[in-house]
Design a protein around this motif. Structure first.
Motif, PDB file in Angstrom:
ATOM      1  N   PRO A 123       0.862  -1.025   0.147  1.00 26.76           N
ATOM      2  CA  PRO A 123       0.021   0.138   0.040  1.00 26.76           C
ATOM      3  C   PRO A 123       0.763   1.339  -0.020  1.00 26.76           C
ATOM      4  CG  PRO A 123      -0.009  -0.879   2.160  1.00 26.76           C
ATOM      5  CD  PRO A 123       0.979  -1.926   1.302  1.00 26.76           C
ATOM      6  N   CYS A 178      -0.905  -1.098  -4.250  1.00 24.59           N
ATOM      7  CA  CYS A 178      -2.055  -0.303  -4.140  1.00 24.59           C
ATOM      8  C   CYS A 178      -1.838   1.109  -3.956  1.00 24.59           C
ATOM      9  CB  CYS A 178      -2.967  -1.076  -2.788  1.00 24.59           C
ATOM     10  SG  CYS A 178      -3.386  -2.561  -3.308  1.00 24.59           S
ATOM     11  N   CYS A 216      -3.104   4.106  -2.274  1.00 28.26           N
ATOM     12  CA  CYS A 216      -4.047   4.388  -1.473  1.00 28.26           C
ATOM     13  C   CYS A 216      -4.523   5.733  -1.333  1.00 28.26           C
ATOM     14  CB  CYS A 216      -3.293   4.145   0.072  1.00 28.26           C
ATOM     15  SG  CYS A 216      -2.672   2.495   0.380  1.00 28.26           S
ATOM     16  N   VAL A 264      -9.891   5.533  -4.746  1.00 27.49           N
ATOM     17  CA  VAL A 264      -9.971   5.155  -3.598  1.00 27.49           C
ATOM     18  C   VAL A 264     -10.387   6.162  -2.690  1.00 27.49           C
ATOM     19  CG1 VAL A 264      -8.619   4.755  -1.480  1.00 27.49           C
ATOM     20  CG2 VAL A 264      -7.810   3.751  -3.652  1.00 27.49           C
ATOM     21  N   LEU A 294     -14.141   5.370  -0.379  1.00 30.95           N
ATOM     22  CA  LEU A 294     -14.209   5.739   1.063  1.00 30.95           C
ATOM     23  C   LEU A 294     -15.042   6.753   1.436  1.00 30.95           C
ATOM     24  CD1 LEU A 294     -10.476   5.536   1.872  1.00 30.95           C
ATOM     25  CD2 LEU A 294     -12.076   3.803   2.534  1.00 30.95           C
ATOM     26  N   ARG A 348      -4.813   3.712   8.011  1.00 32.13           N
ATOM     27  CA  ARG A 348      -5.432   3.549   6.761  1.00 32.13           C
ATOM     28  C   ARG A 348      -5.088   2.875   5.663  1.00 32.13           C
ATOM     29  NH1 ARG A 348      -8.316   7.930   2.877  1.00 32.13           N
ATOM     30  NH2 ARG A 348      -6.361   7.490   1.654  1.00 32.13           N
ATOM     31  N   ASP A 349      -3.964   3.080   5.285  1.00 32.71           N
ATOM     32  CA  ASP A 349      -3.085   2.499   4.253  1.00 32.71           C
ATOM     33  C   ASP A 349      -3.003   0.823   4.723  1.00 32.71           C
ATOM     34  OD1 ASP A 349      -2.829   4.811   3.344  1.00 32.71           O
ATOM     35  OD2 ASP A 349      -0.570   4.955   3.636  1.00 32.71           O
ATOM     36  N   LEU A 394      -6.460  -0.799   4.251  1.00 30.26           N
ATOM     37  CA  LEU A 394      -6.765  -1.106   2.730  1.00 30.26           C
ATOM     38  C   LEU A 394      -6.122  -2.371   2.120  1.00 30.26           C
ATOM     39  CD1 LEU A 394      -6.637   2.744   1.378  1.00 30.26           C
ATOM     40  CD2 LEU A 394      -8.564   1.274   1.595  1.00 30.26           C
ATOM     41  N   TRP A 397     -13.087  -5.866   8.571  1.00 34.40           N
ATOM     42  CA  TRP A 397     -13.330  -6.209   7.103  1.00 34.40           C
ATOM     43  C   TRP A 397     -14.551  -7.170   7.092  1.00 34.40           C
ATOM     44  CZ3 TRP A 397     -12.498  -4.662   2.463  1.00 34.40           C
ATOM     45  CH2 TRP A 397     -11.359  -3.654   2.187  1.00 34.40           C
ATOM     46  N   VAL A 417     -11.485  -2.494  -3.474  1.00 32.02           N
ATOM     47  CA  VAL A 417     -10.144  -1.552  -3.118  1.00 32.02           C
ATOM     48  C   VAL A 417      -9.238  -1.828  -4.476  1.00 32.02           C
ATOM     49  CG1 VAL A 417      -8.378  -1.346  -1.511  1.00 32.02           C
ATOM     50  CG2 VAL A 417     -10.662  -1.509  -0.623  1.00 32.02           C
ATOM     51  N   ALA A 463      -7.659   1.074  -6.420  1.00 33.11           N
ATOM     52  CA  ALA A 463      -6.157   1.430  -6.093  1.00 33.11           C
ATOM     53  C   ALA A 463      -5.330   1.153  -6.961  1.00 33.11           C
ATOM     54  CB  ALA A 463      -5.743   0.967  -4.883  1.00 33.11           C
TER      55      ALA A 463
END
Length: 389
Positions: free
Chosen positions: A70, A95, A97, A102, A106, A119-120, A123, A352, A362, A366
């Motif tokens: 990420p 990814c 982020c 993205v 969100l 947060r990274d 994800l 999740w 995601v 991403a």
């Protein structure tokens, strides 16, 4: 011989020849069922530490099921960063982020309030938990990183534990580091424990380096993590691991000695700013588990506990011939004390298993460089489980 056990299983690296197979060696096959998550920012592009981490991961045999990176980077950086990351012979999934899609994803789910390392990593955890049985997370700033760290972190999971965390010595350049843990986390936990016998304090106090960025978890536990958005990630992870795995399902693993890049103390991007995030999450975790801190006296009592620890650190440093600045450490103590306050609003991301979108959503958002289908929708690549040419 240092073989003391804490309230959680503590797996030491004694060194020397062994007469029996090592658990870490037996965990090698588990690597093929593991997603390794390595969060980065644009500033780590081609840094020696990050390059070492990726080069060491190339040495793993078998290769991980996926290496998910990420990345938080500006739009003009993500291309070169991605090209560099994909130059390593790894099954890499980059990814982005803070890609526009993205942010839209969100925002549409009501989760756009704040960003950072937590947060990274969050994800990446959703896609990582889809790959195999295990997830390993570690930072990209360790100049002493070794591929065997993945095996060591996985070893407890192959022995039926559900969560493992790395610990290691932070002695570099002839002095003690690990400052936020030594001078903030440790004395704050001790202070809270003086008038509370809550099990969560025993759990949080059992980890020898609770703020280490290296941990491993079963895929199911990874789906149960409610990640704080920024620097409270490590403490928040421990809180969720306590709920899910408890003392019996948790372990910590000796990773030797680490050399890291270092942050300044002052400012929002320094340890002073990080202490506010760590304090908020630590105090949220303990409050959720029945601890009622006396905030009117907590700062003063923390300072007293920290002052006693500084005398002990000074003696330990002198015993080992290390430089030690007691006055400078007490200045840090005073700065960190200002972070001790009620935690405020809960801004953690959801587990999740309760997320309002799928891991595949995601990946699609991403990875805007992926090809599109005839209907104009992005088709994210499947995670490749073999090393790239």
């Amino acid at each position: 011989m240092e073989y003391v056990q804490e309230r959680i299983a503590t797996l030491h690296e004694f060194g020397g020849p062994s007469t029996e197979p090592r658990l870490a060696d037996a965990a090698v096959d588990a690597v093929a069922e593991t997603a390794v998550v390595v969060p980065m920012t644009g500033r780590e592009h081609e840094s020696p530490a990050a390059a070492r981490v990726l080069s060491e991961l190339e040495r793993l045999e078998p290769a991980p099921a996926a290496v998910i990176v990420p990345v938080r980077a500006d739009a003009d950086q993500i291309g070169p960063v991605r090209e560099w990351l994909e130059s390593f012979a790894l099954p890499t999934q980059v990814c982005w982020c803070n890609a526009p899609a993205v942010e839209d994803l969100l925002a549409g789910a009501g989760l756009a309030d704040g960003f950072g390392k937590g947060r990274d990593v969050w994800l990446a955890l959703g896609p990582a938990a889809e790959v195999g049985e295990y997830v390993v997370v570690h930072d990209a700033d360790a100049r002493s990183y070794e591929a065997d760290h993945v095996n060591r972190l996985l070893a407890p999971l192959t022995a039926q534990f559900e969560f493992s965390k790395g610990y290691y010595a932070r002695v570099e350049d002839g002095q003690l580091y690990g400052r936020l843990f030594r001078l903030f986390y440790a004395p704050l936990i001790r202070t809270l424990a003086t008038d509370n016998d809550a099990a969560v304090l025993d759990y949080l106090g059992a980890f020898r380096y609770a703020l280490a960025g290296e941990f491993a978890a079963t895929a199911d536990l990874a789906r149960h993590l409610r990640a704080p958005r920024a620097w409270g990630l490590e403490v928040g992870t421990l809180g969720d691991a306590f709920e899910y795995a408890g003392f019996e399902g948790s372990a910590q693993v000796d990773l030797g000695r680490h050399e890291h890049d270092h942050r300044a103390v002052t400012g929002e991007t320094g340890l002073e700013g990080m202490s506010r995030e760590v304090a908020a999450e630590l105090l949220r975790v303990v409050e959720e588990h029945g601890v009622d801190p006396d905030y009117e006296t907590l700062q003063d009592r923390y300072l007293a506990a920290g002052d006693r620890l500084i005398d002990q650190y000074a003696a330990d440093a002198a015993f080992n011939g290390l430089a030690y600045d007691s006055a400078g450490e007490r200045d840090q103590l005073a700065r960190y004390a200002e972070s001790i306050a009620p935690p405020g609003a809960d801004r953690r991301l959801p587990r999740w298993i309760e997320a309002p979108f799928e891991p595949s959503d995601v990946l699609a958002a991403a990875q805007p460089w992926q090809s599109t289908g005839g209907d104009g929708r992005r088709r994210p690549d499947r995670i490749d489980t073999s090393a790239q040419d």
